[in-house]
Design an enzyme around this catalytic site. Structure first.
Site, short mmCIF file in Angstrom:
data_model
loop_
_atom_site.label_atom_id
_atom_site.label_comp_id
_atom_site.label_asym_id
_atom_site.label_seq_id
_atom_site.Cartn_x
_atom_site.Cartn_y
_atom_site.Cartn_z
N ASP A 1 41.23 38.25 40.80
CA ASP A 1 42.66 38.34 41.11
C ASP A 1 43.29 37.00 40.75
OD1 ASP A 1 45.10 39.13 42.01
OD2 ASP A 1 44.46 39.66 44.03
N ASP B 1 47.02 41.37 36.47
CA ASP B 1 46.35 40.18 36.98
C ASP B 1 45.12 40.48 37.82
OD1 ASP B 1 47.78 41.35 39.07
OD2 ASP B 1 48.01 39.44 40.11
N GLU B 2 44.61 41.69 37.75
CA GLU B 2 43.55 42.08 38.68
C GLU B 2 42.61 43.08 38.01
OE1 GLU B 2 43.34 43.99 43.22
OE2 GLU B 2 45.25 43.88 42.13
#
Length: 483
Positions: free
Chosen positions: A11, A105-106
């Site tokens: 993350d 983003d993950e």
């Protein structure tokens, strides 16, 4: 459950805001809020400095400004974020063939499938190496969680924030989960959490103590049984690569309710064209066109039309969206519009191309006449002539300035070089001239919004040789908000 912590969850830390701080030296270490800046805007991401004031994602922007009035408020630069995300996803792809992106983003990574880890020591080494590579490649930090299941890996990465790594040893699941809030379990949202709270169940230990039968009675068989298994630490969900998209859509929320029917129609046309652009970038076509309308009273209507076969033709999608708009009552005003395409396929039906060509010829003839009658006026669609002289006026100087000179956008001056917009208004735009590699905050200058030496520009890479917003992402992945 696995015997080794070989499921990794990455993350990125405050992704959008961190990217803005990295590209703007004057904002490093200062509160930054990224999101919609209008009266109805919401926070997409807040930097850790802004979070100390209580600002968080999904918060109304007006509330954020009250909590942190001195923060920098910037519009999102999604092309820039996607380019950085592409670099990160490429690094993850080197670790394993099984990478499951959840957003820009993950992502989850199955290290076992990549043959890089089979115990705690090797998994930790991979995680630390990944964090170092992300920093070297993008200039940004990410937090890593390692565990024997997806649920625990995600919990671990949350505990690792910011810029850390946490590893949960398999076999310790129940002890780790017991004191935590029940909301930490996947699938337990506000409504389910409220049901459980009324039954006296607030922690994961309470869930286990209540037992499966009681949870089934409260939540139903499927949800109750799943919650009980998760509370025991049993999560067998695999890491799934290349999750197929089910639809492609775009939508806009307007600062002021739209009442003019012609303006509403033009916005639908613009959204349809943006939707097709996104559809083509994903390499798909689709059969079902969907129109979403949220009215002044927050009631939301959706209408759909299924075509004879899949298409990625902008004219076909636009005409279908316009037909759907005719079925919606917009009296009273519209606050949100959206256009989507579902029923995705990897091919396009030929007869729809023929249909589009015929329609395009007729439309072109009508537009030529209208353009001559209107004196060559141009609408918003990049030089596309309007359908009639009264269909839409050219954008005002204020509207143009708002789009071109939004806070945070990149610019370049013919003499002073690269910079970014700090703000604009009253026919002026204020620019700070600095680049990602600058060691000190740059100087600030103010210009007229129509200064011929000042132009919008593509973002500069955060790391020399890195990706910018003008470059495509390295691999396809699921879109979404940053945390």
């Amino acid at each position: 459950m696995r015997a080794a912590p070989t499921i990794l969850h990455l993350d990125m830390d405050a992704f959008f805001a961190a990217a803005e701080q990295a590209s703007k030296p004057s904002l490093r270490g200062k509160p930054v809020v990224v999101g919609g800046l209008g009266p109805r805007g919401v926070v997409a991401t807040a930097s850790y400095e802004a979070r100390r004031f209580g600002v968080h994602s999904a918060m109304p922007m007006g509330q954020a400004r009250r909590l942190a009035p001195h923060a920098a408020y910037l519009v999102p630069r999604f092309a820039f974020y996607r380019a950085i995300s592409g670099q990160v996803m490429e690094l993850l792809g080197r670790l394993s063939p099984l990478v499951e992106p959840l957003s820009l983003d993950e992502a989850f990574v199955d290290l076992e499938a990549g043959g890089l880890a089979d115990d705690s020591a090797s998994a930790r080494a991979v995680g630390e190496r990944l964090r170092a590579e992300i920093l070297a490649t993008t200039g940004l930090t990410g937090s890593v969680g390692l565990a024997g299941s997806k649920m625990l890996a995600k919990i671990a990465s949350e505990e690792a924030k910011p810029d850390g790594l946490v590893l949960f040893e398999p076999g310790t699941e129940r002890a780790l989960l017991a004191p935590r809030s029940v909301r930490i379990i996947p699938g337990v949202g506000p409504a389910t959490g409220d049901h459980l709270r009324r039954a006296g169940i607030t922690t994961v230990a309470d869930v286990v103590e209540a037992g499966e039968d009681e949870l089934v009675r409260i939540l139903g068989r499927s949800h109750g049984a799943s919650l009980y298994r998760m509370a025991l630490g049993h999560d067998g969900r695999p890491v799934v690569a290349e999750r197929d998209a089910k639809s492609v859509s775009v939508e806009d929320t307007f600062d002021i309710d739209l009442h003019d029917r012609t303006r509403i129609r033009l916005e639908v046309e613009r959204l349809a064209e943006r939707c097709v652009e996104r559809l083509r970038r994903s390499g798909h076509s689709g059969r079902t066109i969907v129109l979403k309308v949220r009215r002044y009273d927050f009631s939301t209507l959706t209408r759909s039309e299924t075509l004879r076969g899949p298409t990625d033709d902008p004219l076909v999608v636009r005409e279908a969206a316009e037909r759907l708009l005719e079925l919606v009552d917009t009296t009273g005003g519209v606050r949100l519009l959206g256009v989507g395409v579902s029923g995705l396929a990897d091919y396009t039906q030929e007869d729809l191309f023929a249909q589009a060509e015929a329609g395009a010829e007729a439309e072109a003839e009508a537009e030529v006449g209208a353009r001559a009658e209107a004196g060559g006026a141009e609408g918003e669609g990049g030089g596309r002539p309007v359908a009639s002289p009264t269909a839409a006026a050219p954008p005002t100087a204020t509207e143009t300035a708002t789009r071109r000179w939004a806070p945070g956008n990149d610019v370049r001056h013919a003499v002073l070089g690269a910079g970014w917009v700090q703000g604009s208004g009253l026919g002026r735009v204020t620019v700070r001239f600095e680049e990602p590699g600058s060691t000190a905050p740059g100087r600030v200058r103010t210009f007229s919004v129509d200064d011929p030496e000042l132009e919008p520009a593509d973002p500069l890479p955060l790391v020399p040789g890195g990706a910018t917003g003008a470059e495509p992402a390295a691999r396809a992945h699921a879109p979404g908000a940053a945390s």
